[in-house]
Design an enzyme around this catalytic site. Structure first.
Site, PDB file in Angstrom:
ATOM      1  N   TYR A 141     -74.476   3.209  -6.350  1.00 50.91           N
ATOM      2  CA  TYR A 141     -75.836   3.187  -5.812  1.00 50.91           C
ATOM      3  C   TYR A 141     -76.093   1.945  -4.954  1.00 50.91           C
ATOM      4  CZ  TYR A 141     -78.084   7.092  -8.215  1.00 50.91           C
ATOM      5  OH  TYR A 141     -78.484   8.336  -8.624  1.00 50.91           O
ATOM      6  N   LYS A 186     -64.291   7.581 -16.020  1.00 45.76           N
ATOM      7  CA  LYS A 186     -63.251   8.403 -15.393  1.00 45.76           C
ATOM      8  C   LYS A 186     -62.028   7.499 -15.246  1.00 45.76           C
ATOM      9  CE  LYS A 186     -61.809  12.209 -13.408  1.00 45.76           C
ATOM     10  NZ  LYS A 186     -61.610  13.473 -14.154  1.00 45.76           N
ATOM     11  N   ASP A 219     -65.904  14.359 -17.117  1.00 48.79           N
ATOM     12  CA  ASP A 219     -65.829  15.827 -17.020  1.00 48.79           C
ATOM     13  C   ASP A 219     -65.869  16.462 -18.411  1.00 48.79           C
ATOM     14  OD1 ASP A 219     -63.388  14.533 -17.296  1.00 48.79           O
ATOM     15  OD2 ASP A 219     -62.261  15.892 -16.006  1.00 48.79           O
ATOM     16  N   ASP A 243     -76.893   9.131 -13.938  1.00 47.99           N
ATOM     17  CA  ASP A 243     -77.858   9.948 -13.201  1.00 47.99           C
ATOM     18  C   ASP A 243     -77.585  11.426 -13.478  1.00 47.99           C
ATOM     19  OD1 ASP A 243     -79.887  10.561 -11.294  1.00 47.99           O
ATOM     20  OD2 ASP A 243     -78.303  11.065  -9.862  1.00 47.99           O
ATOM     21  N   ASP A 247     -79.638  14.219 -16.373  1.00 43.23           N
ATOM     22  CA  ASP A 247     -80.292  15.480 -16.002  1.00 43.23           C
ATOM     23  C   ASP A 247     -79.750  16.623 -16.857  1.00 43.23           C
ATOM     24  OD1 ASP A 247     -81.849  14.289 -14.045  1.00 43.23           O
ATOM     25  OD2 ASP A 247     -81.471  15.876 -12.578  1.00 43.23           O
TER      26      ASP A 247
END
Ligand code: IPM
Ligand code: MG
Length: 354
Positions: A141, A186, A219, A243, A247
Site C-alpha cells: 500500500y 506467502k 491461499d 485487506d 472482507d
C-alpha cells in the site's frame, strides 16, 4: 477533562451510520459520566468537493490531537474518474499514515441468532469468534510505485520493526483470548513473507511462549476460513493480505454491515469505523445497518477511552436487540419480511442499554 472525539462521516452511508452510532455513544457516556468533546471534520469525497483535497490539513491536525476518531466511510462512483491523488481512498490512507495507525483490528463474531443469515451452513459457522489483525501502514500500500503508459509497478517492503510490533500486538490480543495465533503469509514465494515468518516466529516464541503459533499460506488461509472458521482465534498478516482476508471473514457473520474495526497507534489513539464501504446505492434511504458503526463505538470506548464497562453495555444492547428479533434489511431473507430502518434499529439498541 473531556475526551476529544473527531467524527469523520465521509461519503455515502457514512453520515447515516455515524449519526446513529453517535446517539448510542452519547447516551452511554452520559450514563457512565464520560465527558466527550465531539467535533466533526471532512474526509474523502466530501472533503474533496468542499476543499479540493480528500484530506484537508485541518482534518489531519484535529485527528492527530484527538483521543479517538469515529469514521463513516469514504468513496463512491462520483469520484471514480478523478486524479489518483484526489481519490477519496487517499484521504483514508493518508490519515492512517499521519496518525501512525499500524494495527488494524477486525473482529468477527457469529451471533447464534444470525447463523441463518450466513452464506455458510450453521454447522460450519456456529461458534466463530475470530479477530483479523492487519498491518496497516506498510507493505504494498505504501511502497515505491510508478505508472507509465505501458508499464506500472507497486512494491511490497517491510522492515523487521514493522513486523515485530504488529506480531506483538496480535500476540498480546491472543493472550487475552484462546491463545491461538495464526500468522498468514506467502513465504513459499515472497521475500517479505519470509522475513515476516522469521520475525513473527522469533518474537512470539521468545515473548509469548504460552501462545500456540501457526504459520499459514494466504491461499490456504482463504480456504480454511470458509471450511472451518470456528477453529481460528487471532490472525495476523500484512496490509494487502489483511485487506482481502478481512472482507472474506466479514461475510461469515451474515452481513458486512455488522462488523466494526479499530485502527490503532502506540498511544491507543485510533480511528474506529465499520468495515463496510460507502454503499452509494442505499444513500439517504435510512436502511443501512448501523451495527458496524455502533460496535465501532464500543471498540473506541475499550481501546482509546479505557472504559470497558461502557463498551460492554453497548455490545450487550446490540446482542439483545438481535436476540429480540430486530433486524435491518440486510439481515432479512426477503425484503418484505419485517425489518427496521437505521434509526429505528438504533432506538432499539438505546432502549436496551439499561
Ligand atoms: C479497507 C478499505 C481500504 C483499504 C480502502 C478504502 C482504501 O478497503 O479499509 O479495507 O484498502 O484499506
Ligand atoms: Mg478493504
Amino acid at each position: 477533562m473531556a475526551y476529544k472525539i473527531i467524527t469523520l462521516p465521509g461519503d455515502g452511508i457514512g453520515p447515516d451510520v455515524c449519526n446513529q452510532s453517535l446517539r448510542v455513544l452519547k447516551v452511554v457516556c452520559e450514563h457512565y459520566k464520560i465527558d466527550l468533546d465531539i467535533r466533526e471534520a471532512l474526509i474523502g469525497g466530501a472533503a474533496y468537493d468542499q476543499t479540493g483535497t480528500p484530506l484537508p490539513q485541518e482534518t489531519i491536525d484535529l485527528c492527530t490531537q484527538a483521543d479517538a476518531v469515529l469514521l463513516g466511510a469514504v468513496g463512491g462512483p462520483r469520484w471514480d474518474n478523478i486524479e489518483v491523488k484526489n481519490r477519496p481512498e487517499q484521504g483514508l490512507l493518508g490519515i492512517r499514515k499521519a496518525m501512525g495507525l499500524f494495527a488494524n483490528i477486525r473482529p468477527v463474531i457469529v451471533y447464534p441468532e444470525l447463523t441463518d443469515a450466513s452464506p455458510l451452513k450453521d454447522s460450519i459457522v456456529a461458534g466463530t469468534d475470530l479477530i483479523v489483525v492487519r498491518e496497516l501502514t506498510g507493505g504494498i500500500y505504501f511502497g515505491k510505485r510508478e505508472t507509465t503508459n505501458d508499464y506500472a509497478y507497486d512494491t511490497c517492503e517491510y522492515h523487521s520493526y514493522e513486523i515485530e510490533r504488529i506480531c506483538k500486538f496480535a500476540a498480546k490480543l491472543a493472550v487475552s483470548r484462546k491463545k491461538r495465533l495464526t500468522s498468514v503469509d506467502k513465504a513459499n514465494v515472497l521475500d517479505t513473507s519470509r522475513l515476516w515468518r522469521s520475525v513473527c516466529q522469533e518474537v512470539v516464541s521468545k515473548e509469548y511462549p504460552q501462545i500456540s503459533l501457526e504459520h499459514m499460506y494466504i491461499d490456504s488461509a482463504t480456504m480454511h476460513l470458509i471450511t472451518k472458521p470456528s477453529t481460528f482465534d487471532v490472525l495476523v498478516m500484512d496490509n494487502m493480505f489483511g485487506d482481502i482476508l478481512s472482507d472474506e471473514t466479514s461475510v461469515l457473520s451474515g452481513s458486512m454491515g455488522l462488523l466494526p474495526s479499530a485502527s490503532l497507534n502506540d498511544n491507543n489513539n485510533g480511528i474506529y469505523e465499520p468495515i463496510h464501504g460507502s454503499a452509494p446505492d442505499i444513500i439517504g434511504k435510512d436502511i443501512a445497518n448501523p451495527i458496524g458503526s455502533i460496535l465501532s463505538c464500543a471498540m473506541l470506548l475499550d481501546y482509546s477511552l479505557k472504559a470497558p464497562e461502557a463498551a460492554n453495555a453497548i455490545r450487550n444492547a446490540v446482542h439483545k436487540s438481535i436476540a429480540q428479533g430486530y433486524r435491518t434489511i440486510d439481515l432479512v431473507r426477503h425484503s418484505n419480511n419485517d425489518h427496521l430502518s437505521t434509526s429505528a434499529f438504533t432506538s432499539k439498541v438505546i432502549e436496551n442499554l439499561s
